[in-house]
Design a protein around this motif. Structure first.
Motif, PDB file in Angstrom:
ATOM      1  N   PRO A 103      11.702 -53.880 -45.119  1.00 52.78           N
ATOM      2  CA  PRO A 103      12.970 -53.389 -44.589  1.00 52.78           C
ATOM      3  C   PRO A 103      13.527 -53.286 -44.260  1.00 52.78           C
ATOM      4  CG  PRO A 103      12.746 -53.660 -47.313  1.00 52.78           C
ATOM      5  CD  PRO A 103      11.288 -53.340 -46.972  1.00 52.78           C
ATOM      6  N   THR A 104      14.376 -53.017 -42.595  1.00 48.17           N
ATOM      7  CA  THR A 104      14.740 -52.978 -41.570  1.00 48.17           C
ATOM      8  C   THR A 104      15.584 -52.453 -41.471  1.00 48.17           C
ATOM      9  OG1 THR A 104      13.325 -53.315 -40.412  1.00 48.17           O
ATOM     10  CG2 THR A 104      14.485 -52.275 -39.418  1.00 48.17           C
ATOM     11  N   PRO A 105      16.064 -50.916 -42.253  1.00 49.61           N
ATOM     12  CA  PRO A 105      18.136 -50.765 -41.451  1.00 49.61           C
ATOM     13  C   PRO A 105      18.642 -51.271 -40.242  1.00 49.61           C
ATOM     14  CG  PRO A 105      16.820 -48.262 -41.474  1.00 49.61           C
ATOM     15  CD  PRO A 105      15.665 -49.589 -41.652  1.00 49.61           C
ATOM     16  N   THR A 106      20.142 -51.305 -40.777  1.00 50.74           N
ATOM     17  CA  THR A 106      20.669 -51.732 -39.657  1.00 50.74           C
ATOM     18  C   THR A 106      20.417 -50.749 -38.336  1.00 50.74           C
ATOM     19  OG1 THR A 106      21.983 -53.165 -41.023  1.00 50.74           O
ATOM     20  CG2 THR A 106      22.984 -51.700 -37.980  1.00 50.74           C
ATOM     21  N   PRO A 107      20.073 -51.248 -37.478  1.00 48.08           N
ATOM     22  CA  PRO A 107      19.923 -50.515 -35.769  1.00 48.08           C
ATOM     23  C   PRO A 107      21.264 -49.166 -35.690  1.00 48.08           C
ATOM     24  CG  PRO A 107      19.068 -52.306 -35.160  1.00 48.08           C
ATOM     25  CD  PRO A 107      19.821 -52.171 -36.480  1.00 48.08           C
ATOM     26  N   THR A 108      20.894 -47.960 -35.561  1.00 42.44           N
ATOM     27  CA  THR A 108      21.944 -47.723 -35.067  1.00 42.44           C
ATOM     28  C   THR A 108      22.151 -47.472 -33.439  1.00 42.44           C
ATOM     29  OG1 THR A 108      21.003 -45.610 -35.427  1.00 42.44           O
ATOM     30  CG2 THR A 108      23.021 -46.238 -36.927  1.00 42.44           C
ATOM     31  N   PRO A 109      22.945 -47.121 -32.929  1.00 44.79           N
ATOM     32  CA  PRO A 109      22.462 -47.373 -31.080  1.00 44.79           C
ATOM     33  C   PRO A 109      21.972 -45.921 -30.323  1.00 44.79           C
ATOM     34  CG  PRO A 109      25.365 -47.628 -31.289  1.00 44.79           C
ATOM     35  CD  PRO A 109      24.579 -47.092 -33.078  1.00 44.79           C
ATOM     36  N   ASN A 110      20.709 -45.806 -29.578  1.00 45.15           N
ATOM     37  CA  ASN A 110      20.107 -44.705 -29.340  1.00 45.15           C
ATOM     38  C   ASN A 110      20.849 -44.577 -28.533  1.00 45.15           C
ATOM     39  OD1 ASN A 110      17.274 -44.052 -29.014  1.00 45.15           O
ATOM     40  ND2 ASN A 110      16.648 -45.008 -27.873  1.00 45.15           N
ATOM     41  N   PRO A 111      20.805 -42.837 -28.542  1.00 46.08           N
ATOM     42  CA  PRO A 111      21.753 -42.493 -28.004  1.00 46.08           C
ATOM     43  C   PRO A 111      20.653 -42.191 -26.232  1.00 46.08           C
ATOM     44  CG  PRO A 111      20.619 -41.044 -29.277  1.00 46.08           C
ATOM     45  CD  PRO A 111      20.714 -41.667 -29.606  1.00 46.08           C
ATOM     46  N   ALA A 112      21.166 -41.691 -24.990  1.00 48.72           N
ATOM     47  CA  ALA A 112      20.533 -41.318 -23.852  1.00 48.72           C
ATOM     48  C   ALA A 112      19.609 -40.503 -24.295  1.00 48.72           C
ATOM     49  CB  ALA A 112      20.969 -41.437 -22.578  1.00 48.72           C
ATOM     50  N   PRO A 113      18.578 -40.390 -23.420  1.00 45.46           N
ATOM     51  CA  PRO A 113      18.157 -38.913 -23.284  1.00 45.46           C
ATOM     52  C   PRO A 113      18.840 -38.020 -22.861  1.00 45.46           C
ATOM     53  CG  PRO A 113      16.773 -40.292 -22.104  1.00 45.46           C
ATOM     54  CD  PRO A 113      17.962 -40.933 -22.643  1.00 45.46           C
ATOM     55  N   ASN A 114      18.503 -36.521 -23.835  1.00 46.77           N
ATOM     56  CA  ASN A 114      18.958 -35.410 -22.121  1.00 46.77           C
ATOM     57  C   ASN A 114      18.070 -35.333 -20.815  1.00 46.77           C
ATOM     58  OD1 ASN A 114      20.603 -34.441 -24.598  1.00 46.77           O
ATOM     59  ND2 ASN A 114      19.275 -33.580 -25.779  1.00 46.77           N
ATOM     60  N   ALA A 115      18.919 -35.076 -20.532  1.00 50.14           N
ATOM     61  CA  ALA A 115      18.134 -34.627 -18.746  1.00 50.14           C
ATOM     62  C   ALA A 115      17.281 -33.527 -18.821  1.00 50.14           C
ATOM     63  CB  ALA A 115      19.453 -34.607 -17.648  1.00 50.14           C
ATOM     64  N   PRO A 116      15.899 -34.162 -17.861  1.00 52.99           N
ATOM     65  CA  PRO A 116      15.384 -32.625 -17.715  1.00 52.99           C
ATOM     66  C   PRO A 116      15.826 -31.192 -16.134  1.00 52.99           C
ATOM     67  CG  PRO A 116      15.027 -34.812 -16.139  1.00 52.99           C
ATOM     68  CD  PRO A 116      15.684 -34.882 -17.076  1.00 52.99           C
ATOM     69  N   SER A 117      15.299 -30.148 -16.554  1.00 54.41           N
ATOM     70  CA  SER A 117      15.794 -29.454 -15.810  1.00 54.41           C
ATOM     71  C   SER A 117      14.387 -28.429 -15.174  1.00 54.41           C
ATOM     72  CB  SER A 117      17.200 -28.508 -17.081  1.00 54.41           C
ATOM     73  OG  SER A 117      16.152 -27.934 -18.113  1.00 54.41           O
ATOM     74  N   ASN A 118      15.229 -27.650 -14.532  1.00 55.60           N
ATOM     75  CA  ASN A 118      14.078 -26.883 -14.354  1.00 55.60           C
ATOM     76  C   ASN A 118      13.428 -27.501 -13.306  1.00 55.60           C
ATOM     77  OD1 ASN A 118      15.554 -24.725 -16.083  1.00 55.60           O
ATOM     78  ND2 ASN A 118      14.113 -24.601 -17.431  1.00 55.60           N
ATOM     79  N   LEU A 119      14.043 -28.315 -12.580  1.00 51.15           N
ATOM     80  CA  LEU A 119      12.710 -28.700 -11.504  1.00 51.15           C
ATOM     81  C   LEU A 119      12.029 -28.249  -9.957  1.00 51.15           C
ATOM     82  CD1 LEU A 119      11.125 -31.119 -10.775  1.00 51.15           C
ATOM     83  CD2 LEU A 119      12.907 -32.109  -9.294  1.00 51.15           C
ATOM     84  N   ASN A 120      11.601 -27.827  -9.582  1.00 48.89           N
ATOM     85  CA  ASN A 120      10.617 -27.096  -9.211  1.00 48.89           C
ATOM     86  C   ASN A 120       9.200 -27.318  -8.704  1.00 48.89           C
ATOM     87  OD1 ASN A 120      10.107 -24.398  -7.672  1.00 48.89           O
ATOM     88  ND2 ASN A 120       8.164 -24.379  -8.379  1.00 48.89           N
ATOM     89  N   GLY A 121       9.315 -27.458  -6.552  1.00 44.65           N
ATOM     90  CA  GLY A 121       8.308 -27.897  -6.089  1.00 44.65           C
ATOM     91  C   GLY A 121       7.375 -27.356  -5.434  1.00 44.65           C
ATOM     92  N   THR A 122       6.232 -27.215  -5.173  1.00 41.28           N
ATOM     93  CA  THR A 122       5.290 -25.989  -5.304  1.00 41.28           C
ATOM     94  C   THR A 122       4.132 -27.193  -4.181  1.00 41.28           C
ATOM     95  OG1 THR A 122       4.907 -24.518  -6.930  1.00 41.28           O
ATOM     96  CG2 THR A 122       3.970 -24.449  -4.950  1.00 41.28           C
ATOM     97  N   ALA A 123       5.052 -26.384  -2.798  1.00 39.02           N
ATOM     98  CA  ALA A 123       2.886 -27.229  -1.122  1.00 39.02           C
ATOM     99  C   ALA A 123       2.556 -26.559  -1.670  1.00 39.02           C
ATOM    100  CB  ALA A 123       3.869 -27.055  -0.220  1.00 39.02           C
ATOM    101  N   ILE A 124       1.136 -27.092  -1.347  1.00 41.65           N
ATOM    102  CA  ILE A 124      -0.365 -26.717  -2.795  1.00 41.65           C
ATOM    103  C   ILE A 124      -1.166 -27.329  -1.449  1.00 41.65           C
ATOM    104  CG2 ILE A 124      -0.321 -26.646  -4.883  1.00 41.65           C
ATOM    105  CD1 ILE A 124      -2.069 -29.082  -4.839  1.00 41.65           C
ATOM    106  N   SER A 125      -0.520 -27.832  -0.702  1.00 39.84           N
ATOM    107  CA  SER A 125      -1.324 -28.242   0.642  1.00 39.84           C
ATOM    108  C   SER A 125      -0.756 -29.129   2.298  1.00 39.84           C
ATOM    109  CB  SER A 125      -2.901 -29.016   0.800  1.00 39.84           C
ATOM    110  OG  SER A 125      -1.808 -30.384   0.202  1.00 39.84           O
TER     111      SER A 125
END
Length: 685
Positions: free
Chosen positions: A582-604
């Motif tokens: 038996p499946t319980p009545t679903p509850t709204p799925n919350p939006a995921p938290n935003a990612p952070s600390n995005l960092n880019g490194t040029a390696i070539s």
């Protein structure tokens, strides 16, 4: 007794005369057709002309089930019709619409429906061809499924999968007809079901040395084992290759890839329209063509094939869509007038942009790897794959199709949906490349059911697996540009193809049951042992749960199984798929938290490595967006990665160039806020 003997002798003499004379009459008619197919200039443009051709010969056969069935023949093994490659002036671009993870609409398991029926179709040698590839395709009708290959067909009961007729040689259908259709059939067969009239269509090309004629038969009833109206259309003296037909209310339409008579030079694509009304009635019929369009530099196209019971808008022209090698889905309209052929036209209607892609194996057939052999398979990535499926939903029109691209170092299926192709404005509603791992996927076919749920079938192979038959899909309310329902395997081959000139396909076929307008039927090829010239075919059907009921609407949250629909007295109706607990009545799925600390490194000079912090516990994956320039704001999705992934390497970049990135987490049906924006410049050297 003497009188009876005289009658028998006279009958035998008449039969002998007919056997000798009928082919000569038909050949005379073909010569007459060469001289009497006529061209009508249109306007001042010398390229604007309409050619009208009459059927060389037509008749109505006896019921097919009563005709002698061409038996199995073992001939020397050979490559089927050559199917020359099409040269493109395509410019490779980054695939920015690739789905690089097996996104699921429920996080726990795949939800793509399992097969309802799953059984073997026609095997090698294809009754009488002894050739490869099989050119596998099939169609579902009112009560039957018909499969066709090089050069045989078989009729099955669609309820049970039991054979009703065959496998028989396609020549069986042309028994007693005479001419090249009976004696020089050369494959590239197509079977369609005209759901407007409940009739079958079977075609293949024919010719003494190269294919110059199209042989088309239309059944007189919905029973494929009954009688057929048969037609030989002499198209000209060129090499007419890769014929693909479609059903439309005013005609049967066809595209051809045209080469010179020796097959060494591509001349361009050419559209044809055959008089459907006359062919349904068994009367002499004509075809209309506007000639080769664009010349040898033009990409090839397919005609849209009608699905569903809702017809296109009244008077709507037939739609042809061109392979987007030039960066756009060029949409053409074919207006045909069989009464006044000079009024017919084939014109460019729209050119919506296609997402960039890299052409796969443009100069070789030795392409797709397989387990157990060094012999690769032809990807046929220079054209749209069969079919181009059209459906009218009332408030919009959809055309879905696919082709094969190089993505992430392997073959991926690029599927797309165009909208409002007859009245406009034509838009690319969605497009995406399914390439979630290192398996090569190609030889696809796409279609939609009555609710707008989309399915795609295709071949799958790699150096570690034998070629398999798989399918995937999405529901109408799922996030755009994603196959969300999880990949399923219809059949896993236990062998690979060695040699055989690398040929595979040349197409597969996904169709939709015209009765329930929900059940998909798919057919493709596989191998049971590693060898050459010993292909097998498989046929399977499946249906999305809930199709056939109320049109689905997107829900705010996913559920592990389809939720029951309440009835007026409050008693739930049974679910299409039983739930294990038996499946319980679903509850709204919350939006995921935003990612952070995005960092880019040029390696070539051509690579940037991105890292970020995953702050969510309920994401299905991350979208990585990019734009070019230190102050750019026109971000577009570069790719997607799976849940818990926190790094990505962006390759193939320009040296000494600024790139800006941002990352977004997602689940069904939500998206997080964006991460911070990172700007990174590639190295100058």
């Amino acid at each position: 007794m003497k009188f009876a003997k005289l009658i028998c002798a006279a009958a035998a003499a008449l039969l002998s005369i007919s056997i000798l004379v009928l082919p000569r009459i038909i050949e005379a008619k073909r010569a007459w057709a060469d001289k009497n197919n006529y061209t009508i200039p249109v306007g001042q443009n010398p390229r604007s002309e309409v050619t009208v051709g009459r059927s060389v010969h037509n008749d109505t056969s006896r019921p097919l089930r009563e005709m002698p069935q061409l038996p199995l023949e073992f001939k020397p093994e050979r490559e089927a019709n050559e199917n020359p490659k099409i040269n493109h002036g395509h410019k490779d671009e980054l695939d920015e619409v690739a789905q690089r993870f097996p996104f699921l609409s429920t996080a726990s398991s795949a939800t793509m429906p399992t097969a309802l029926l799953n059984f073997d179709g026609i095997p090698f040698p294809g009754v009488a061809c002894n050739c490869a590839p099989p050119d596998t395709n099939g169609e579902v009708g009112a009560t039957q499924y018909v499969q066709i290959v090089n050069e045989g067909f078989q009729v099955f009961n669609k309820a049970t999968g039991a054979s009703q007729l065959g496998p028989s040689g396609i020549t069986t259908l042309w028994g007693g007809f005479g001419g090249v259709c009976q004696n020089n059939g050369d494959g590239d067969p197509v079977v369609l079901y005209d759901q407007i009239a409940n009739r079958w269509i079977i075609s293949q090309f024919a010719g003494v040395s190269v294919p110059t004629d199209e042989c088309i038969a239309v059944s007189t009833t919905s029973d494929a084992t009954g009688a057929w109206n048969r037609y030989d259309f002499h198209l000209g003296s060129n090499f007419f290759d890769y014929p693909h037909l479609s059903v439309w209310p005013d005609a049967y339409y066809m595209s051809m890839n045209v080469f010179n008579s020796s097959g060494t030079a591509f001349l361009g694509p050419q559209p044809f329209a055959f008089d459907r009304a006359k062919m349904l009635a068994g009367q002499p019929a004509t075809f209309v063509t506007t000639g080769i369009t664009g010349g040898s530099a033009e990409d090839v196209y397919l005609p849209a094939d009608l699905d569903g019971s809702t017809l296109p808008p009244a008077g709507a022209p037939a739609t042809f869509v061109e392979f987007p090698g030039g960066g756009a889905f060029r949409v053409f309209h074919f207006h045909v007038d069989f009464t006044t052929p000079g009024n017919s036209s084939f014109t460019l209607f729209a050119s919506p942009a296609s997402a960039g892609f890299t052409l796969l194996c443009g100069f070789t057939r030795n392409c797709v790897p397989q387990s157990g052999t060094t012999s690769g398979l032809d990807a046929i990535a220079d054209r749209l794959m069969f079919r181009l499926a059209y459906r009218n939903f009332g408030d919009h029109e959809s055309v879905v199709g696919n082709f094969t691209v190089s993505s992430g170092g392997v073959a991926g299926v690029r599927w797309f949906e165009l909208r409002n192709v007859t009245a406009g404005p034509v838009t690319v509603f969605q497009q995406s490349t399914y390439q979630p791992d290192t398996t090569w996927r190609w030889m696809g076919s796409a279609a939609m059911d009555q609710q707008g749920n989309l399915a795609v079938g295709y071949s799958a192979s790699s150096s570690s697996i034998n070629p398999q038959i798989r399918y995937n899909g999405r529901l109408a309310g799922d996030p755009l540009n994603l196959l969300t329902q999880g990949e399923s395997t219809l059949f896993a081959g236990t062998g690979s193809q060695s040699g055989t000139s690398n040929r595979w396909g040349d197409y597969s076929d996904l169709t939709v049951d015209p009765v329930d307008d929900c059940t998909f039927w798919y057919t493709n090829e596989y191998y049971s042992t590693t060898t050459s010239f010993n292909w097998r075919t498989r046929i399977g059907s499946f249906k999305f749960p809930g199709c056939g009921g109320v049109t689905p609407t997107p829900t705010p949250a996913p559920t592990p199984t389809p939720a029951p629909t309440p009835t007026p007295n409050g008693t739930p109706t049974p679910t299409p798929v039983p739930t294990p607990t038996p499946t319980p009545t679903p509850t709204p799925n919350p939006a995921p938290n935003a990612p952070s600390n995005l960092n880019g490194t040029a390696i070539s000079a051509s690579q940037i490595v991105l890292t970020w912090t995953d702050n969510a516990s309920n994401e299905n994956g991350f979208n990585i967006e990019r734009c070019v320039g230190n102050n750019c704001t026109d971000f577009a999705v570069l790719t997607s990665v799976g849940a818990n992934v926190t790094t990505f390497t962006d390759s193939g970049l320009a040296r000494n160039t600024w790139y800006r990135y941002r990352v977004q987490a997602f689940n069904t049906p939500n998206f997080s806020a964006y991460s911070n924006i990172d700007a990174t410049k590639t190295s100058p050297h």
